[in-house]
Design a protein around this motif. Structure first.
Motif, short mmCIF file in Angstrom:
data_model
loop_
_atom_site.label_atom_id
_atom_site.label_comp_id
_atom_site.label_asym_id
_atom_site.label_seq_id
_atom_site.Cartn_x
_atom_site.Cartn_y
_atom_site.Cartn_z
N UNK A 44 0.76 -1.35 0.12
CA UNK A 44 -0.12 -0.18 0.07
C UNK A 44 0.71 1.12 0.19
N UNK A 45 2.06 1.37 0.81
CA UNK A 45 2.65 2.50 0.98
C UNK A 45 3.36 2.63 -0.23
N UNK A 49 1.73 3.83 -3.36
CA UNK A 49 1.52 5.44 -3.19
C UNK A 49 2.44 6.20 -3.61
N UNK A 59 2.91 9.14 -6.46
CA UNK A 59 3.24 10.41 -6.27
C UNK A 59 4.57 10.71 -6.83
N UNK A 104 6.27 13.73 0.72
CA UNK A 104 5.18 13.55 2.01
C UNK A 104 6.14 12.91 3.22
N UNK A 119 5.35 12.15 6.26
CA UNK A 119 4.75 10.99 6.94
C UNK A 119 5.25 9.45 6.09
N UNK A 120 4.89 9.76 4.90
CA UNK A 120 5.01 8.60 4.08
C UNK A 120 6.64 7.93 4.07
N UNK A 141 7.09 6.32 7.44
CA UNK A 141 6.39 5.25 7.33
C UNK A 141 7.03 3.90 6.40
N UNK A 146 10.39 2.57 8.47
CA UNK A 146 9.80 1.76 9.36
C UNK A 146 9.59 0.37 8.89
#
Lengths: 262, 262
Positions: B100-101, B104, B108, B159, B161-162, B165, B168
């Motif tokens: 998912x990440x 995305x 982008x 981004x 945050x992306x 995430x 991690x």
DNA sequence: ATCCACACACTGATATATCAGTTTAACGTT
DNA sequence: AACGTTAAACTGATATATCAGTGTGTGGAT
């Protein structure tokens, strides 16, 4: 090392329900934040919470650290902790993640959900649209039901990690929404029914596209509400309430240790 | 409340570099795990770590709690902490999130990366393919570079945050990979060049599809290595090493408190 | 009246000590 | 020798106390 004096006996407090105090503190503080009892941007006192929850500072401090990790609070090392007030940029970033997770969830739902689950989802969507169309009093219900709706989609996708990631994501959004009841714009009338219709159509690509659209609409909603929240927060700047000081004893009197009571 | 004896003065240890001890403990333990110094499934002693890091148990405990939250360790409340050994199901779940990440991120990137960034990515992809084609010694380098490659894609997506995430997410995967050097299968020869070519083509949908394929290949790799890791772990079951007990003093002799040294 | 320095209350961070539960090695029994 | 028993040793969890840094408001200086 010299012998130490015998420490006074300590009353033991049996743990309630077998959960650690830290977990209890975490849940309590989290729900206090989400319920709006601790307002967005407002100060949090670790010691005050510890007193209220009848525990020592330590579990509270650990819980706060965890909440900071979750992005719900912000701690400045020796100055205080406040409920995090997100910036518009934070929210956009968060929604990028949310879009990623929700579209994945939608894909998997379209691929793997059972017939019964698809029927259930369509029913939930109809109920949800009805709630949103109702009058203002039902909005909190609508928000909760909306969270349940997305949660259910993730559950049917069959991946526990995805469920918990999406849940964590929803927590933040709910927090941002609850605290500004103003500026409510209802979504289009058939909004969730349309979404459910596509998700149950067994076409992962289409499900992805539709969900992406859905999430982006949510982003607009939250951004609008954030603006309202911030207007409120700016009106009442965060301030730490302190005890009145005693009069200063004129000048060169370095004694008077006078411990503060307790 | 009776008076308490004055506590002995405590040597003060100024904090190094202004970072909290908890953060230092977190980084130290994390890197010890990632470097393989603390093997997968192996036991972790909070007190032992505290001694090694020259700090009290508390920051270590907090760090461990945080690492548990990250999914790197597992703690059973009064029994011990171990480096988490993921199950195949865990890994599949993790890769759903990762897919998912990363997709995305790819979308982008395809939308927003600058010309220079696209050129840079193609160069990195070529270097990476070369590394993987090299002999076994370069594999650790290849893994690190691979992480950097994906990290860079997320950065260009704009981004934060992306980025974090995904980082991690990579940490976990690297952990699972490092600890089983066996069963290495190199990816197809032009694997990353092909990916970069699609990502730089200004077509988000295509970027999504290609990245999805890429991530799914990674899942297969990790699952293969996990099997190897588990074979090793089963051969050497986790066990807590304890001090030898003194001989029990035959029978009804409840004295001899004999504190353990230190 | 305005401004600035400083004291004090309050903050999170950390050290130390104790508690209560779990594991396991040594023991006694079979 | 094999098997349960038991207590030593060790574990994470928590309480208490202290430390060191921050922010506010008082009071004196201007």
């Amino acid at each position: 090392m010299a012998e130490r004096p015998a420490p006074q006996p300590r009353r033991k407090r049996p743990r309630a329900g077998g959960v650690s105090l830290t977990s209890r503190a975490y849940e309590a503080i989290r729900s206090a934040i989400l319920s709006g009892e601790l307002p967005l941007g407002g100060p949090i006192s670790g010691r005050g919470l510890a007193r209220r929850l009848r525990m020592s500072l330590l579990p509270v401090a650990q819980a706060l650290r965890q909440l900071e990790n979750d992005g719900l609070v912000e701690s400045r090392p020796r100055a205080g902790t406040v409920v995090r007030m997100p910036t518009a940029e934070d929210i956009r970033g968060h929604y990028v993640i949310r879009e990623a997770l929700e579209t994945q969830s939608a894909r998997l739902f379209a691929e793997r959900a059972t017939i019964a689950e698809r029927r259930e989802l369509r029913a939930m969507a109809a109920a949800l649209d009805t709630l949103y169309a109702g009058k203002g009093g039902a909005r909190q219900d609508a928000n909760r039901t909306h969270a349940t709706f997305h949660h259910r989609i993730a559950e049917c996708a069959g991946c526990p990690e995805l469920v918990s990631a999406i849940e964590k994501s929803h927590v933040l959004v709910l927090n941002w929404l609850y605290n500004s009841a103003a500026d409510f714009h209802p979504p289009p009338r058939r909004w969730h029914r349309d979404l459910a219709e596509v998700l149950t159509r067994d076409d992962p690509e289409a499900a992805d596209r539709k969900m992406r659209e859905h999430v982006r609409f949510g982003l607009e909603t939250v951004l609008r509400r954030l603006a309202a929240s911030q207007r409120l927060a700016d009106a009442a700047p965060r301030v730490f309430i302190r005890q009145r000081r005693r009069r200063q004893s004129s000048a060169k009197n370095p004694i008077q240790p006078t411990k503060p009571k307790r």
